[in-house]
Design a protein around this motif. Structure first.
Motif, PDB file in Angstrom:
ATOM      1  N   LEU A  89      39.991  -1.578  24.934  1.00 18.56           N
ATOM      2  CA  LEU A  89      41.305  -1.970  24.445  1.00 18.56           C
ATOM      3  C   LEU A  89      41.358  -1.702  22.945  1.00 18.56           C
ATOM      4  CD1 LEU A  89      44.035  -3.552  24.847  1.00 18.56           C
ATOM      5  CD2 LEU A  89      42.742  -5.576  24.174  1.00 18.56           C
ATOM      6  N   VAL A  90      42.392  -1.006  22.502  1.00 18.61           N
ATOM      7  CA  VAL A  90      42.603  -0.775  21.069  1.00 18.61           C
ATOM      8  C   VAL A  90      43.729  -1.695  20.641  1.00 18.61           C
ATOM      9  CG1 VAL A  90      43.259   0.888  19.303  1.00 18.61           C
ATOM     10  CG2 VAL A  90      41.837   1.614  21.227  1.00 18.61           C
ATOM     11  N   THR A  91      43.483  -2.461  19.579  1.00 15.15           N
ATOM     12  CA  THR A  91      44.443  -3.443  19.118  1.00 15.15           C
ATOM     13  C   THR A  91      44.745  -3.249  17.636  1.00 15.15           C
ATOM     14  OG1 THR A  91      44.865  -5.825  18.855  1.00 15.15           O
ATOM     15  CG2 THR A  91      42.596  -5.110  18.653  1.00 15.15           C
ATOM     16  N   SER A  92      45.874  -3.768  17.186  1.00 20.00           N
ATOM     17  CA  SER A  92      46.206  -3.707  15.759  1.00 20.00           C
ATOM     18  C   SER A  92      45.690  -4.936  15.021  1.00 20.00           C
ATOM     19  CB  SER A  92      47.720  -3.581  15.583  1.00 20.00           C
ATOM     20  OG  SER A  92      48.373  -4.720  16.114  1.00 20.00           O
ATOM     21  N   TYR A 106      33.637  -4.435  29.128  1.00 24.54           N
ATOM     22  CA  TYR A 106      34.914  -4.479  28.416  1.00 24.54           C
ATOM     23  C   TYR A 106      34.650  -4.488  26.920  1.00 24.54           C
ATOM     24  CZ  TYR A 106      36.224  -5.932  33.042  1.00 24.54           C
ATOM     25  OH  TYR A 106      36.380  -5.977  34.397  1.00 24.54           O
ATOM     26  N   ASN A 107      35.399  -3.665  26.178  1.00 27.78           N
ATOM     27  CA  ASN A 107      35.248  -3.694  24.730  1.00 27.78           C
ATOM     28  C   ASN A 107      36.604  -3.524  24.062  1.00 27.78           C
ATOM     29  OD1 ASN A 107      35.452  -0.676  24.071  1.00 27.78           O
ATOM     30  ND2 ASN A 107      33.795  -0.711  25.584  1.00 27.78           N
ATOM     31  N   VAL A 108      36.660  -4.015  22.826  1.00 25.82           N
ATOM     32  CA  VAL A 108      37.906  -4.023  22.059  1.00 25.82           C
ATOM     33  C   VAL A 108      37.616  -3.482  20.670  1.00 25.82           C
ATOM     34  CG1 VAL A 108      39.743  -5.472  21.133  1.00 25.82           C
ATOM     35  CG2 VAL A 108      38.718  -6.039  23.341  1.00 25.82           C
ATOM     36  N   GLN A 109      38.474  -2.599  20.186  1.00 23.09           N
ATOM     37  CA  GLN A 109      38.379  -2.047  18.837  1.00 23.09           C
ATOM     38  C   GLN A 109      39.719  -2.189  18.130  1.00 23.09           C
ATOM     39  OE1 GLN A 109      35.627  -0.853  21.328  1.00 23.09           O
ATOM     40  NE2 GLN A 109      37.459   0.309  21.566  1.00 23.09           N
ATOM     41  N   SER A 110      39.659  -2.256  16.802  1.00 22.61           N
ATOM     42  CA  SER A 110      40.868  -2.342  15.987  1.00 22.61           C
ATOM     43  C   SER A 110      41.272  -0.979  15.455  1.00 22.61           C
ATOM     44  CB  SER A 110      40.616  -3.260  14.783  1.00 22.61           C
ATOM     45  OG  SER A 110      40.419  -4.573  15.190  1.00 22.61           O
ATOM     46  N   MET A 111      42.569  -0.821  15.274  1.00 23.86           N
ATOM     47  CA  MET A 111      43.121   0.319  14.533  1.00 23.86           C
ATOM     48  C   MET A 111      44.367  -0.215  13.835  1.00 23.86           C
ATOM     49  SD  MET A 111      44.086   4.107  15.788  1.00 23.86           S
ATOM     50  CE  MET A 111      45.257   5.118  14.910  1.00 23.86           C
ATOM     51  N   THR A 112      44.286  -0.331  12.511  1.00 22.63           N
ATOM     52  CA  THR A 112      45.385  -0.937  11.761  1.00 22.63           C
ATOM     53  C   THR A 112      46.239   0.076  11.011  1.00 22.63           C
ATOM     54  OG1 THR A 112      43.949  -1.335   9.848  1.00 22.63           O
ATOM     55  CG2 THR A 112      44.117  -3.109  11.484  1.00 22.63           C
ATOM     56  N   GLU A 145      41.952  -0.206   5.439  1.00 23.50           N
ATOM     57  CA  GLU A 145      42.562  -0.176   6.780  1.00 23.50           C
ATOM     58  C   GLU A 145      41.590   0.462   7.765  1.00 23.50           C
ATOM     59  OE1 GLU A 145      45.485  -1.438   7.729  1.00 23.50           O
ATOM     60  OE2 GLU A 145      46.044  -2.061   5.707  1.00 23.50           O
ATOM     61  N   ILE A 146      41.837   0.249   9.042  1.00 24.90           N
ATOM     62  CA  ILE A 146      41.026   0.863  10.091  1.00 24.90           C
ATOM     63  C   ILE A 146      41.847   2.000  10.684  1.00 24.90           C
ATOM     64  CG2 ILE A 146      39.793   0.514  12.259  1.00 24.90           C
ATOM     65  CD1 ILE A 146      39.699  -2.522  11.453  1.00 24.90           C
ATOM     66  N   GLY A 147      41.505   3.214  10.275  1.00 23.57           N
ATOM     67  CA  GLY A 147      42.223   4.394  10.748  1.00 23.57           C
ATOM     68  C   GLY A 147      41.512   5.045  11.918  1.00 23.57           C
ATOM     69  N   PRO A 148      41.974   6.219  12.324  1.00 24.83           N
ATOM     70  CA  PRO A 148      41.422   6.888  13.506  1.00 24.83           C
ATOM     71  C   PRO A 148      39.918   7.174  13.428  1.00 24.83           C
ATOM     72  CG  PRO A 148      43.408   7.998  12.745  1.00 24.83           C
ATOM     73  CD  PRO A 148      43.088   6.955  11.738  1.00 24.83           C
ATOM     74  N   ASN A 149      39.433   7.607  12.273  1.00 24.69           N
ATOM     75  CA  ASN A 149      38.005   7.919  12.167  1.00 24.69           C
ATOM     76  C   ASN A 149      37.144   6.674  12.319  1.00 24.69           C
ATOM     77  OD1 ASN A 149      38.362  10.667  11.879  1.00 24.69           O
ATOM     78  ND2 ASN A 149      38.494  10.555   9.658  1.00 24.69           N
ATOM     79  N   GLN A 150      37.531   5.584  11.655  1.00 24.71           N
ATOM     80  CA  GLN A 150      36.769   4.344  11.783  1.00 24.71           C
ATOM     81  C   GLN A 150      36.892   3.782  13.201  1.00 24.71           C
ATOM     82  OE1 GLN A 150      37.372   1.543   8.627  1.00 24.71           O
ATOM     83  NE2 GLN A 150      35.988   0.050   9.512  1.00 24.71           N
ATOM     84  N   LEU A 151      38.065   3.935  13.811  1.00 24.41           N
ATOM     85  CA  LEU A 151      38.256   3.521  15.201  1.00 24.41           C
ATOM     86  C   LEU A 151      37.263   4.253  16.102  1.00 24.41           C
ATOM     87  CD1 LEU A 151      39.833   2.321  17.697  1.00 24.41           C
ATOM     88  CD2 LEU A 151      41.181   4.411  17.587  1.00 24.41           C
TER      89      LEU A 151
END
Length: 153
Positions: free
Chosen positions: A32-35, A46-52, A60-66
């Motif tokens: 799951l990708v969340t803001s 199950y895992n969750v990552q941020s993209m802000t 901020e958490i952009g595509p590369n860090q995601l």
């Protein structure tokens, strides 16, 4: 670790372990990708990552860090491996109270993670077959080695 309590609450509230096991999809790991800003979290498959942010900018958490976080968390899920970092476990708020409550996970630690156990018995850990000599385990019976790979059993 802002995301950790929210992710754990999300997983337990939706009972993903029960609900998604019967889903007929060609996937073994769900991500799951969340803001919501914070570190990634993996619990079982199950895992969750941020993209802000849609772009990579400081703070901020952009595509590369995601993608870096996604690869890391997917590794945990793929190998059913726990996280050996203590930062989230030791986090406290301004009053000194624990920020994250991991106690609901304790009954599943031995089941979910191939590399973490609650057992204090050398003869009961899952990786006992890796010991060359169960009477001389670096970090358990001996403390002559000071490197991180020899800490604990």
């Amino acid at each position: 670790a802002d995301i950790v309590p929210q992710v754990l609450e999300f997983l337990y509230d939706l009972a993903l372990y029960d609900d998604l096991t019967d889903v007929r999809v060609a996937a073994d790991i769900f991500s799951l990708v969340t803001s919501v800003p914070g570190e990634g979290v993996a619990v079982g498959r199950y895992n969750v990552q941020s993209m802000t942010s849609a772009i990579d900018v400081d703070g901020e958490i952009g595509p590369n860090q995601l993608l870096l976080g996604l690869k890391h968390e997917m590794g945990h899920s793929f190998g059913w491996l726990g996280d050996h970092s203590t930062e989230a476990f030791l986090a406290v708020d301004a009053e000194g109270d624990s920020v994250n409550d991991f106690s609901p996970q304790l009954p599943t630690v031995d089941f979910l993670y191939a590399d973490i156990t609650l057992s204090d018995s050398v003869s009961e850990v899952k990786w006992q077959h890796q010991y060359r000599d169960s009477n001389s385990i670096p970090g358990w019976n001996t403390v002559s080695f000071k490197k991180s790979f020899s800490k604990g059993f």
